[in-house]
Design a protein around this motif. Structure first.
Motif, PDB file in Angstrom:
ATOM      1  N   ARG A   1      -5.756 -13.607  24.599  1.00  0.00           N
ATOM      2  CA  ARG A   1      -5.638 -15.042  25.376  1.00  0.00           C
ATOM      3  C   ARG A   1      -7.190 -16.093  24.801  1.00  0.00           C
ATOM      4  NH1 ARG A   1      -5.046 -14.789  31.841  1.00  0.00           N
ATOM      5  NH2 ARG A   1      -2.920 -14.479  31.912  1.00  0.00           N
ATOM      6  N   LYS A   2      -8.671 -14.802  24.582  1.00  0.00           N
ATOM      7  CA  LYS A   2      -9.065 -15.181  23.661  1.00  0.00           C
ATOM      8  C   LYS A   2      -9.318 -14.820  22.187  1.00  0.00           C
ATOM      9  CE  LYS A   2     -12.870 -13.592  26.962  1.00  0.00           C
ATOM     10  NZ  LYS A   2     -14.079 -13.842  27.164  1.00  0.00           N
ATOM     11  N   ARG A   3     -10.482 -14.740  21.722  1.00  0.00           N
ATOM     12  CA  ARG A   3     -11.208 -13.900  20.835  1.00  0.00           C
ATOM     13  C   ARG A   3     -12.077 -12.617  21.140  1.00  0.00           C
ATOM     14  NH1 ARG A   3     -11.398 -10.720  17.212  1.00  0.00           N
ATOM     15  NH2 ARG A   3     -12.276 -10.995  15.055  1.00  0.00           N
ATOM     16  N   GLU A   4     -12.118 -11.841  20.609  1.00  0.00           N
ATOM     17  CA  GLU A   4     -12.744 -10.696  21.482  1.00  0.00           C
ATOM     18  C   GLU A   4     -13.441 -10.020  20.716  1.00  0.00           C
ATOM     19  OE1 GLU A   4     -15.558 -10.070  23.591  1.00  0.00           O
ATOM     20  OE2 GLU A   4     -14.081 -11.491  25.216  1.00  0.00           O
ATOM     21  N   SER A   5     -13.911  -9.035  21.142  1.00  0.00           N
ATOM     22  CA  SER A   5     -13.679  -7.491  20.219  1.00  0.00           C
ATOM     23  C   SER A   5     -14.409  -6.470  20.951  1.00  0.00           C
ATOM     24  CB  SER A   5     -15.182  -7.408  18.802  1.00  0.00           C
ATOM     25  OG  SER A   5     -14.590  -8.009  17.783  1.00  0.00           O
ATOM     26  N   LEU A   6     -13.447  -5.829  21.297  1.00  0.00           N
ATOM     27  CA  LEU A   6     -13.637  -4.572  22.532  1.00  0.00           C
ATOM     28  C   LEU A   6     -14.098  -3.030  21.422  1.00  0.00           C
ATOM     29  CD1 LEU A   6     -10.388  -4.657  24.735  1.00  0.00           C
ATOM     30  CD2 LEU A   6     -12.660  -6.004  24.487  1.00  0.00           C
ATOM     31  N   THR A   7     -14.507  -2.546  21.995  1.00  0.00           N
ATOM     32  CA  THR A   7     -15.411  -1.135  21.694  1.00  0.00           C
ATOM     33  C   THR A   7     -14.458  -0.066  22.161  1.00  0.00           C
ATOM     34  OG1 THR A   7     -16.915  -0.693  23.575  1.00  0.00           O
ATOM     35  CG2 THR A   7     -18.202  -2.181  22.276  1.00  0.00           C
ATOM     36  N   GLY A   8     -13.954   1.593  22.600  1.00  0.00           N
ATOM     37  CA  GLY A   8     -13.863   2.324  22.252  1.00  0.00           C
ATOM     38  C   GLY A   8     -13.110   2.527  23.324  1.00  0.00           C
ATOM     39  N   ASN A   9     -14.282   2.786  24.504  1.00  0.00           N
ATOM     40  CA  ASN A   9     -14.115   3.080  26.220  1.00  0.00           C
ATOM     41  C   ASN A   9     -12.705   1.775  26.468  1.00  0.00           C
ATOM     42  OD1 ASN A   9     -14.873   4.946  26.240  1.00  0.00           O
ATOM     43  ND2 ASN A   9     -17.476   3.944  27.363  1.00  0.00           N
ATOM     44  N   ALA A  10     -13.340   0.645  26.053  1.00  0.00           N
ATOM     45  CA  ALA A  10     -12.400  -0.392  26.601  1.00  0.00           C
ATOM     46  C   ALA A  10     -11.593  -0.918  25.615  1.00  0.00           C
ATOM     47  CB  ALA A  10     -13.156  -1.792  26.050  1.00  0.00           C
ATOM     48  N   THR A  11     -10.680   0.385  24.900  1.00  0.00           N
ATOM     49  CA  THR A  11      -9.330  -0.184  24.045  1.00  0.00           C
ATOM     50  C   THR A  11      -8.643   1.382  24.850  1.00  0.00           C
ATOM     51  OG1 THR A  11     -11.029  -0.511  21.686  1.00  0.00           O
ATOM     52  CG2 THR A  11      -8.741   0.839  21.979  1.00  0.00           C
ATOM     53  N   LEU A  12      -8.916   2.497  25.285  1.00  0.00           N
ATOM     54  CA  LEU A  12      -9.020   3.438  25.770  1.00  0.00           C
ATOM     55  C   LEU A  12      -8.361   2.604  27.105  1.00  0.00           C
ATOM     56  CD1 LEU A  12     -11.059   6.573  24.937  1.00  0.00           C
ATOM     57  CD2 LEU A  12      -8.571   5.548  24.090  1.00  0.00           C
ATOM     58  N   HIS A  13      -8.955   1.723  27.766  1.00  0.00           N
ATOM     59  CA  HIS A  13      -8.776   1.027  28.971  1.00  0.00           C
ATOM     60  C   HIS A  13      -7.264   0.334  28.900  1.00  0.00           C
ATOM     61  CE1 HIS A  13      -8.870   0.474  33.074  1.00  0.00           C
ATOM     62  NE2 HIS A  13      -8.757  -1.168  32.800  1.00  0.00           N
ATOM     63  N   LEU A  14      -7.453  -0.508  27.584  1.00  0.00           N
ATOM     64  CA  LEU A  14      -6.142  -1.627  27.553  1.00  0.00           C
ATOM     65  C   LEU A  14      -5.100  -0.287  26.568  1.00  0.00           C
ATOM     66  CD1 LEU A  14      -5.468  -4.482  27.221  1.00  0.00           C
ATOM     67  CD2 LEU A  14      -6.333  -4.312  24.155  1.00  0.00           C
ATOM     68  N   TYR A  15      -5.649   0.497  26.173  1.00  0.00           N
ATOM     69  CA  TYR A  15      -4.349   1.361  26.186  1.00  0.00           C
ATOM     70  C   TYR A  15      -4.167   2.531  26.387  1.00  0.00           C
ATOM     71  CZ  TYR A  15      -3.631  -2.369  22.090  1.00  0.00           C
ATOM     72  OH  TYR A  15      -3.727  -3.600  21.785  1.00  0.00           O
ATOM     73  N   PRO A  16      -3.752   2.857  27.151  1.00  0.00           N
ATOM     74  CA  PRO A  16      -4.167   4.147  28.208  1.00  0.00           C
ATOM     75  C   PRO A  16      -2.956   5.226  27.604  1.00  0.00           C
ATOM     76  CG  PRO A  16      -2.217   2.707  29.856  1.00  0.00           C
ATOM     77  CD  PRO A  16      -3.136   1.691  28.426  1.00  0.00           C
ATOM     78  N   HIS A  17      -1.833   4.940  26.817  1.00  0.00           N
ATOM     79  CA  HIS A  17      -1.120   5.706  26.436  1.00  0.00           C
ATOM     80  C   HIS A  17      -1.792   6.663  25.131  1.00  0.00           C
ATOM     81  CE1 HIS A  17      -0.574   1.869  24.678  1.00  0.00           C
ATOM     82  NE2 HIS A  17       0.100   1.901  23.164  1.00  0.00           N
ATOM     83  N   PHE A  18      -2.845   5.695  24.206  1.00  0.00           N
ATOM     84  CA  PHE A  18      -3.778   6.483  23.784  1.00  0.00           C
ATOM     85  C   PHE A  18      -4.851   6.989  24.241  1.00  0.00           C
ATOM     86  CE2 PHE A  18      -1.849   2.856  21.128  1.00  0.00           C
ATOM     87  CZ  PHE A  18      -0.896   3.507  19.933  1.00  0.00           C
ATOM     88  N   LYS A  19      -5.264   7.340  25.004  1.00  0.00           N
ATOM     89  CA  LYS A  19      -6.541   8.366  25.819  1.00  0.00           C
ATOM     90  C   LYS A  19      -6.846   9.626  24.961  1.00  0.00           C
ATOM     91  CE  LYS A  19      -9.123   8.297  30.127  1.00  0.00           C
ATOM     92  NZ  LYS A  19     -10.160   6.787  29.575  1.00  0.00           N
ATOM     93  N   PRO A  20      -4.998   9.956  25.207  1.00  0.00           N
ATOM     94  CA  PRO A  20      -4.883  11.414  24.765  1.00  0.00           C
ATOM     95  C   PRO A  20      -6.334  11.728  23.326  1.00  0.00           C
ATOM     96  CG  PRO A  20      -3.609  11.670  24.935  1.00  0.00           C
ATOM     97  CD  PRO A  20      -3.708   9.839  25.356  1.00  0.00           C
ATOM     98  N   LEU A  21      -6.342  10.287  22.891  1.00  0.00           N
ATOM     99  CA  LEU A  21      -7.471  10.037  21.509  1.00  0.00           C
ATOM    100  C   LEU A  21      -8.903  11.179  21.538  1.00  0.00           C
ATOM    101  CD1 LEU A  21      -6.597   7.450  19.991  1.00  0.00           C
ATOM    102  CD2 LEU A  21      -6.179   9.574  19.132  1.00  0.00           C
TER     103      LEU A  21
END
Length: 448
Positions: A100-120
């Motif tokens: 919806r808007k331009r945003e930059s997310l860090t590592g923890n926020a990325t894993l929260h957004l993509y829980p299937h990538f959490k094993p990284l």
């Protein structure tokens, strides 16, 4: 989930701005994750584990450094999202998605957004080098794509802050599409890239596509042909990559200020992404039907098993009652015999009457004679045996009364409601979504 499950009708307030494929994937995802009547929750209630489908495909771009991975992403979304340059600009994994808007997310926020990538997180040091760039672009099919920009690969003493090889292999198995970019400027034959690609190809060969990037910088046509020959020869040396139908289109970022006579097949990349999206939509709809059948079978099995348990408990109670009655009857008969033996005939005639006393005497005479024919010790052993048998029968009756656990009436009603919801609502929704998807490519007359 309590009470009658309500059927939902998908109301898309933003249907004008949402494509058909995007709406289908979103509706399928909602069928799984709805808090009140999602398939994941229904399946969990009957001991089945389901994973909700993703609303976008994941496309991973890999290759040596400065191969044009970030430039391609910027070209596809038509925004300058990723840094580009000759140096290694991407040191970690960068997810690029629409929002919806331009945003930059860090590592923890990325894993929260993509829980299937959490094993990284299991790869030491990776989480600090994860980032997500969210932009509002809806160019091409970007609303259905999440790009994964990976670190540029080099040989030699270059050290990465994490195990880049294992992280790439793990990501490659999870992504729907892997685009491998080879640039013609000397790093195309990077052994690290070829080793990773070879390992990925063993398990995910149909998802990997090769491209000669920056083809306009390779000089003349003869130079490009030599570069492609070198790359193909190096790839064919590896048994895992030596296969029929090998293709490596030439691509480059079009620049109107720098025309080139080189054939640019960059649109082929877009068509590959388009085909992957279409296949993902079909796979999601097919998986929805299979999961519905899986849940239906699980609920039916649970209800059938419960009915069998109810019948088994009923038989067990009947058998327990019979054994219990027999167990209590033996000592009662012994007590009755002792009581009758202690009473005189006159007392019995007064209590039962002359006729009943005579009838009772006729029936008991064989028993009395049998008892008199044996010694007192044998009589004692016989009574003890009868008491022991009575005790055994009572124990057996108690075991029969240990019934199996059954479902409550409320639980059975809920399961029946869930079964009806899956069969009548979800399957009907799946059918309508499939028809909506097919109407994009076939005529109404073919749908009848």
């Amino acid at each position: 989930m309590s009470g009658k499950i309500k059927s939902r009708s998908a109301t898309n307030v933003d249907s004008v701005a949402v494509s058909c494929d995007e709406r289908i994937l979103r509706d399928c995802h909602q069928l799984y994750t709805d808090a009140e009547s999602g398939l994941v929750a229904i399946a969990e209630s009957v001991g089945v584990c389901l994973l909700a489908p993703r609303k976008k495909i994941t496309v991973m771009l890999m290759g040596n450094h400065s191969a044009g991975k970030s430039s391609f992403i910027n070209w596809y979304v038509e925004e300058h999202i990723q840094r580009t340059g000759v140096a290694i600009e991407t040191q970690g994994f960068s997810f690029v998605t629409s929002g919806r808007k331009r945003e930059s997310l860090t590592g923890n926020a990325t894993l929260h957004l993509y829980p299937h990538f959490k094993p990284l997180e299991q790869f030491k040091g990776v989480s600090e080098y994860l980032a997500t760039e969210v932009c509002t672009s809806r160019q091409k099919r970007f609303s259905l794509v999440t790009f994964v920009d990976t670190p540029g690969l080099v040989d030699g003493d270059m050290k990465y802050p994490f195990d880049v090889d294992q992280a790439l292999l793990w990501l490659g198995e999870l992504c729907d599409l892997v685009l491998v970019f080879f640039d013609p400027m000397g790093q195309a034959l990077c052994k690290r890239t070829l080793n990773i690609v070879e390992n990925l190809n063993e398990r995910q060969g149909e998802r990997i596509h090769f491209y000669l990037s920056k083809a306009d910088e390779a000089g003349g046509e003869s130079d490009r042909q030599r570069v492609m020959m070198q790359i193909v020869q190096e790839l064919c040396k590896r048994p895992g990559l030596n296969k029929c139908g090998f293709d490596m289109p030439t691509i480059y970022i079009p620049n109107p200020n720098k025309p080139s006579r080189c054939v640019n097949q960059i649109e082929e990349v877009c068509r590959t992404i388009e085909r992957t999206i279409n296949q993902t939509v079909q796979n999601t709809l097919n998986a929805l039907e299979k999961d519905c059948d899986l849940i239906t079978n699980a609920i039916t099995h649970t209800l059938t098993q419960d009915r069998e348990c109810v019948l088994s408990n009923r038989r067990a109670r009947c058998q327990g009652c019979v054994c219990g009655l027999l167990g209590f009857m033996v000592p009662l008969l012994l007590l009755l015999g002792l009581l009758l033996g202690s009473l005189t005939r006159d007392t019995l005639e007064i209590a039962l009457g002359p006729d009943n006393t005579h009838t009772l005497a006729l029936h008991l005479t064989p028993v009395v004679r049998a008892m008199e024919s044996v010694s007192a010790e044998v009589q004692l052993y016989g009574c003890a045996s009868l008491v022991f048998i009575s005790f055994l029968l009572i124990l057996i009756a108690r075991c029969f009364f240990r019934t199996k656990a059954t479902l409550s009436g409320r639980h059975k009603r809920q399961l029946q409601e869930k079964l009806e919801y899956v069969q009548e609502v979800v399957k009907a929704k799946k059918k309508s979504l499939y028809e909506e998807y097919l109407r994009q490519s076939v005529g109404d007359q073919d749908m009848e």
